[in-house]
Design a protein around this motif. Structure first.
Motif, PDB file in Angstrom:
ATOM      1  N   GLY A 111       0.816  -1.214   0.000  1.00 39.21           N
ATOM      2  CA  GLY A 111       0.000   0.000   0.000  1.00 39.21           C
ATOM      3  C   GLY A 111       0.844   1.255   0.000  1.00 39.21           C
ATOM      4  O   GLY A 111       2.078   1.214  -0.126  1.00 39.21           O
ATOM      5  N   ALA A 112       0.175   2.396   0.180  1.00 36.43           N
ATOM      6  CA  ALA A 112       0.852   3.693   0.075  1.00 36.43           C
ATOM      7  C   ALA A 112       1.996   3.818   1.072  1.00 36.43           C
ATOM      8  O   ALA A 112       3.082   4.298   0.738  1.00 36.43           O
ATOM      9  N   ILE A 113       1.784   3.397   2.309  1.00 36.81           N
ATOM     10  CA  ILE A 113       2.853   3.469   3.305  1.00 36.81           C
ATOM     11  C   ILE A 113       3.705   2.209   3.292  1.00 36.81           C
ATOM     12  O   ILE A 113       4.897   2.235   3.622  1.00 36.81           O
ATOM     13  N   GLY A 114       3.120   1.076   2.885  1.00 37.85           N
ATOM     14  CA  GLY A 114       3.864  -0.166   2.863  1.00 37.85           C
ATOM     15  C   GLY A 114       5.067  -0.117   1.925  1.00 37.85           C
ATOM     16  O   GLY A 114       6.144  -0.636   2.256  1.00 37.85           O
ATOM     17  N   ARG A 115       4.910   0.515   0.777  1.00 35.11           N
ATOM     18  CA  ARG A 115       6.004   0.553  -0.207  1.00 35.11           C
ATOM     19  C   ARG A 115       7.252   1.235   0.347  1.00 35.11           C
ATOM     20  O   ARG A 115       8.337   0.633   0.334  1.00 35.11           O
ATOM     21  N   PRO A 116       7.156   2.483   0.839  1.00 33.42           N
ATOM     22  CA  PRO A 116       8.371   3.081   1.402  1.00 33.42           C
ATOM     23  C   PRO A 116       8.842   2.396   2.672  1.00 33.42           C
ATOM     24  O   PRO A 116      10.038   2.384   2.968  1.00 33.42           O
ATOM     25  N   LEU A 117       7.919   1.787   3.430  1.00 38.05           N
ATOM     26  CA  LEU A 117       8.317   1.097   4.652  1.00 38.05           C
ATOM     27  C   LEU A 117       9.151  -0.142   4.326  1.00 38.05           C
ATOM     28  O   LEU A 117      10.201  -0.375   4.942  1.00 38.05           O
ATOM     29  N   VAL A 118       8.702  -0.940   3.361  1.00 39.24           N
ATOM     30  CA  VAL A 118       9.474  -2.119   2.956  1.00 39.24           C
ATOM     31  C   VAL A 118      10.859  -1.706   2.482  1.00 39.24           C
ATOM     32  O   VAL A 118      11.875  -2.321   2.846  1.00 39.24           O
ATOM     33  N   SER A 119      10.916  -0.650   1.683  1.00 40.20           N
ATOM     34  CA  SER A 119      12.205  -0.175   1.178  1.00 40.20           C
ATOM     35  C   SER A 119      13.142   0.211   2.318  1.00 40.20           C
ATOM     36  O   SER A 119      14.329  -0.168   2.330  1.00 40.20           O
ATOM     37  N   ARG A 120      12.628   0.955   3.277  1.00 38.26           N
ATOM     38  CA  ARG A 120      13.456   1.379   4.410  1.00 38.26           C
ATOM     39  C   ARG A 120      13.921   0.191   5.247  1.00 38.26           C
ATOM     40  O   ARG A 120      15.068   0.132   5.697  1.00 38.26           O
ATOM     41  N   LEU A 121      13.030  -0.747   5.474  1.00 38.35           N
ATOM     42  CA  LEU A 121      13.381  -1.917   6.267  1.00 38.35           C
ATOM     43  C   LEU A 121      14.482  -2.731   5.595  1.00 38.35           C
ATOM     44  O   LEU A 121      15.445  -3.170   6.242  1.00 38.35           O
ATOM     45  N   LEU A 122      14.344  -2.935   4.290  1.00 37.29           N
ATOM     46  CA  LEU A 122      15.349  -3.713   3.579  1.00 37.29           C
ATOM     47  C   LEU A 122      16.697  -2.997   3.564  1.00 37.29           C
ATOM     48  O   LEU A 122      17.744  -3.624   3.760  1.00 37.29           O
ATOM     49  N   ARG A 123      16.659  -1.669   3.368  1.00 42.18           N
ATOM     50  CA  ARG A 123      17.918  -0.909   3.370  1.00 42.18           C
ATOM     51  C   ARG A 123      18.596  -0.967   4.741  1.00 42.18           C
ATOM     52  O   ARG A 123      19.827  -0.912   4.828  1.00 42.18           O
ATOM     53  N   ALA A 124      17.785  -1.076   5.791  1.00 44.46           N
ATOM     54  CA  ALA A 124      18.336  -1.145   7.143  1.00 44.46           C
ATOM     55  C   ALA A 124      18.800  -2.545   7.510  1.00 44.46           C
ATOM     56  O   ALA A 124      19.289  -2.760   8.625  1.00 44.46           O
ATOM     57  N   GLY A 125      18.619  -3.503   6.593  1.00 43.40           N
ATOM     58  CA  GLY A 125      19.115  -4.852   6.824  1.00 43.40           C
ATOM     59  C   GLY A 125      18.149  -5.783   7.508  1.00 43.40           C
ATOM     60  O   GLY A 125      18.555  -6.868   7.954  1.00 43.40           O
ATOM     61  N   HIS A 126      16.873  -5.399   7.593  1.00 42.63           N
ATOM     62  CA  HIS A 126      15.895  -6.262   8.246  1.00 42.63           C
ATOM     63  C   HIS A 126      15.385  -7.336   7.290  1.00 42.63           C
ATOM     64  O   HIS A 126      15.436  -7.185   6.066  1.00 42.63           O
ATOM     65  N   ASP A 127      14.889  -8.389   7.853  1.00 42.26           N
ATOM     66  CA  ASP A 127      14.284  -9.496   7.115  1.00 42.26           C
ATOM     67  C   ASP A 127      12.786  -9.198   7.024  1.00 42.26           C
ATOM     68  O   ASP A 127      12.092  -9.168   8.046  1.00 42.26           O
ATOM     69  N   VAL A 128      12.277  -8.977   5.809  1.00 43.24           N
ATOM     70  CA  VAL A 128      10.917  -8.458   5.633  1.00 43.24           C
ATOM     71  C   VAL A 128      10.032  -9.488   4.936  1.00 43.24           C
ATOM     72  O   VAL A 128      10.426 -10.098   3.940  1.00 43.24           O
ATOM     73  N   ASP A 183       6.780   9.451   3.489  1.00 39.43           N
ATOM     74  CA  ASP A 183       8.106   8.961   3.886  1.00 39.43           C
ATOM     75  C   ASP A 183       8.332   9.130   5.386  1.00 39.43           C
ATOM     76  O   ASP A 183       8.994   8.298   6.018  1.00 39.43           O
ATOM     77  N   ASP A 184       7.792  10.208   5.956  1.00 43.25           N
ATOM     78  CA  ASP A 184       7.891  10.379   7.410  1.00 43.25           C
ATOM     79  C   ASP A 184       7.043   9.341   8.137  1.00 43.25           C
ATOM     80  O   ASP A 184       7.407   8.887   9.233  1.00 43.25           O
ATOM     81  N   ALA A 185       5.909   8.972   7.540  1.00 39.55           N
ATOM     82  CA  ALA A 185       5.089   7.913   8.137  1.00 39.55           C
ATOM     83  C   ALA A 185       5.870   6.601   8.170  1.00 39.55           C
ATOM     84  O   ALA A 185       5.874   5.881   9.179  1.00 39.55           O
ATOM     85  N   ALA A 186       6.566   6.292   7.068  1.00 37.82           N
ATOM     86  CA  ALA A 186       7.366   5.069   7.023  1.00 37.82           C
ATOM     87  C   ALA A 186       8.511   5.139   8.030  1.00 37.82           C
ATOM     88  O   ALA A 186       8.798   4.161   8.739  1.00 37.82           O
ATOM     89  N   GLY A 187       9.156   6.301   8.126  1.00 40.89           N
ATOM     90  CA  GLY A 187      10.252   6.456   9.080  1.00 40.89           C
ATOM     91  C   GLY A 187       9.788   6.319  10.517  1.00 40.89           C
ATOM     92  O   GLY A 187      10.466   5.703  11.348  1.00 40.89           O
ATOM     93  N   ALA A 188       8.629   6.888  10.821  1.00 45.64           N
ATOM     94  CA  ALA A 188       8.093   6.774  12.175  1.00 45.64           C
ATOM     95  C   ALA A 188       7.750   5.329  12.506  1.00 45.64           C
ATOM     96  O   ALA A 188       7.983   4.857  13.632  1.00 45.64           O
ATOM     97  N   THR A 189       7.213   4.616  11.538  1.00 44.04           N
ATOM     98  CA  THR A 189       6.861   3.212  11.755  1.00 44.04           C
ATOM     99  C   THR A 189       8.112   2.377  12.008  1.00 44.04           C
ATOM    100  O   THR A 189       8.139   1.523  12.902  1.00 44.04           O
ATOM    101  N   LEU A 190       9.146   2.634  11.230  1.00 42.38           N
ATOM    102  CA  LEU A 190      10.418   1.942  11.440  1.00 42.38           C
ATOM    103  C   LEU A 190      10.942   2.212  12.850  1.00 42.38           C
ATOM    104  O   LEU A 190      11.405   1.301  13.555  1.00 42.38           O
TER     105      LEU A 190
END
Length: 313
Positions: free
Chosen positions: A10-27, A215-222
């Motif tokens: 979804g709208a927030i899921g896309r940037p959230l997945v990207s951030r998580l993967l860049r941070a090295g998390h298993d998604v 993007d701030d929503a994704a960052g806050a969720t992370l």
């Protein structure tokens, strides 16, 4: 960290997945769509098939995914919300919040997750008291007809999640999203209406909106995945804005003509009392509690800067 997301595409899921993967998390992501499953694979995430309305399906998928944190970002909003058919357009999302939430809580328990992080909305508080509300403000339980089911569904979801104390629950009340893939994105429904001069300022335009860049929503969720205390948090930018300020500003940014102004009685007749509430009596939201608890700062602290950077010609 292993993170499972319901609503990963979804709208927030896309940037959230990207951030998580860049941070090295298993998604991993929950989905019942083959297309979405392939999208997740293409991104480097692991899809797990589940129907969120089927508890056994959710439990099975969560147990297989074994997340440390379950993140719920489920919505089912149309590309453009018709304010005259507001209840109809919000009902699929209301249904997700009412019926899928207990199943996802059960799934998180089956997976022995240590935390659950769930999306809610900040603009469900009653139009009383101060102009800017913190998390203690009462919800608008007697909201005008078309808005009432959305408030009820969100409030019920919040209660159920926060009651799951064994999952160290965090409920994030996001402000109005803007940015790519949202209703306030460059091709979003609300921006299109402002461009067409069909998003008027109602009455004095004193309703106060709290915005949040996607993007701030994704960052806050992370940030909410670790640390901080369980509980309910407003996640918005730093500058709640009255309608009479933000609508003309956005029109100027996109090169549209200034918005029309319409009287309250006409807006109520044409679109309904919920529109009048958003335009004239809506309260803003205070993000101080989340910032203190998690050490978070929005990259787009001001909607003025944010809209300019995302919509400027």
């Amino acid at each position: 960290m292993r993170v499972l997301i319901a609503g990963a595409t979804g709208a927030i899921g896309r940037p959230l997945v990207s951030r998580l993967l860049r941070a090295g998390h298993d998604v991993a992501g929950l989905t019942r769509s083959k297309t979405a499953a392939q999208t997740l694979r293409d991104w480097g995430a692991e899809p797990h098939s589940a129907d969120v309305f089927d508890r056994s399906s959710v439990i099975e998928a969560c147990a297989a995914a074994r997340p440390e944190v379950l993140v719920v970002q489920l919505t089912a909003l149309p590309a453009a919300i018709n304010l005259r058919r507001y209840a109809r357009d919000l009902e699929p999302t209301n249904r997700l919040r009412r019926l899928a939430t207990p199943n996802l809580i059960a799934g998180a328990r089956a997976a022995s997750a240590r935390r659950i992080v769930v999306q809610s909305i900040s603009f469900i508080t009653a139009p009383e008291g101060p102009a800017i509300h913190d998390e203690t403000a009462p919800t608008y339980d007697d909201a005008p007809g078309a808005l009432r089911p959305a408030v009820a569904a969100a409030a019920q979801m919040e209660r159920e999640v926060l009651a799951a104390a064994d999952l160290d629950p965090v409920v994030l009340r996001y402000g109005f999203f803007y940015g790519p893939g949202t209703h306030y994105g460059s091709d979003g429904g609300n921006i299109t209406e402002i461009r067409r001069r069909r998003f008027p300022v109602v009455g004095r335009g004193t309703g106060i909106s709290s915005f949040l860049h996607i993007d701030d929503a994704a960052g806050a969720t992370l940030t909410a995945l670790t640390g901080g205390a369980s509980g309910l948090y407003n996640v918005t930018d730093d500058q709640p804005a009255p309608m009479h300020e933000w609508v003309p500003f956005v029109a100027g940014v996109i090169g549209a003509k200034p918005p029309l102004h319409v009287p309250v009685f006409l807006a109520r007749l044409a679109a309904g009392p919920h529109v009048v509430h958003f335009a004239t009596t809506l309260r803003g939201n205070d993000n101080a509690r989340f910032k203190r608890a998690f050490g978070w700062q929005p990259a787009h602290a001001s909607w003025r800067e944010g809209f300019q950077s995302t919509l400027g010609r």
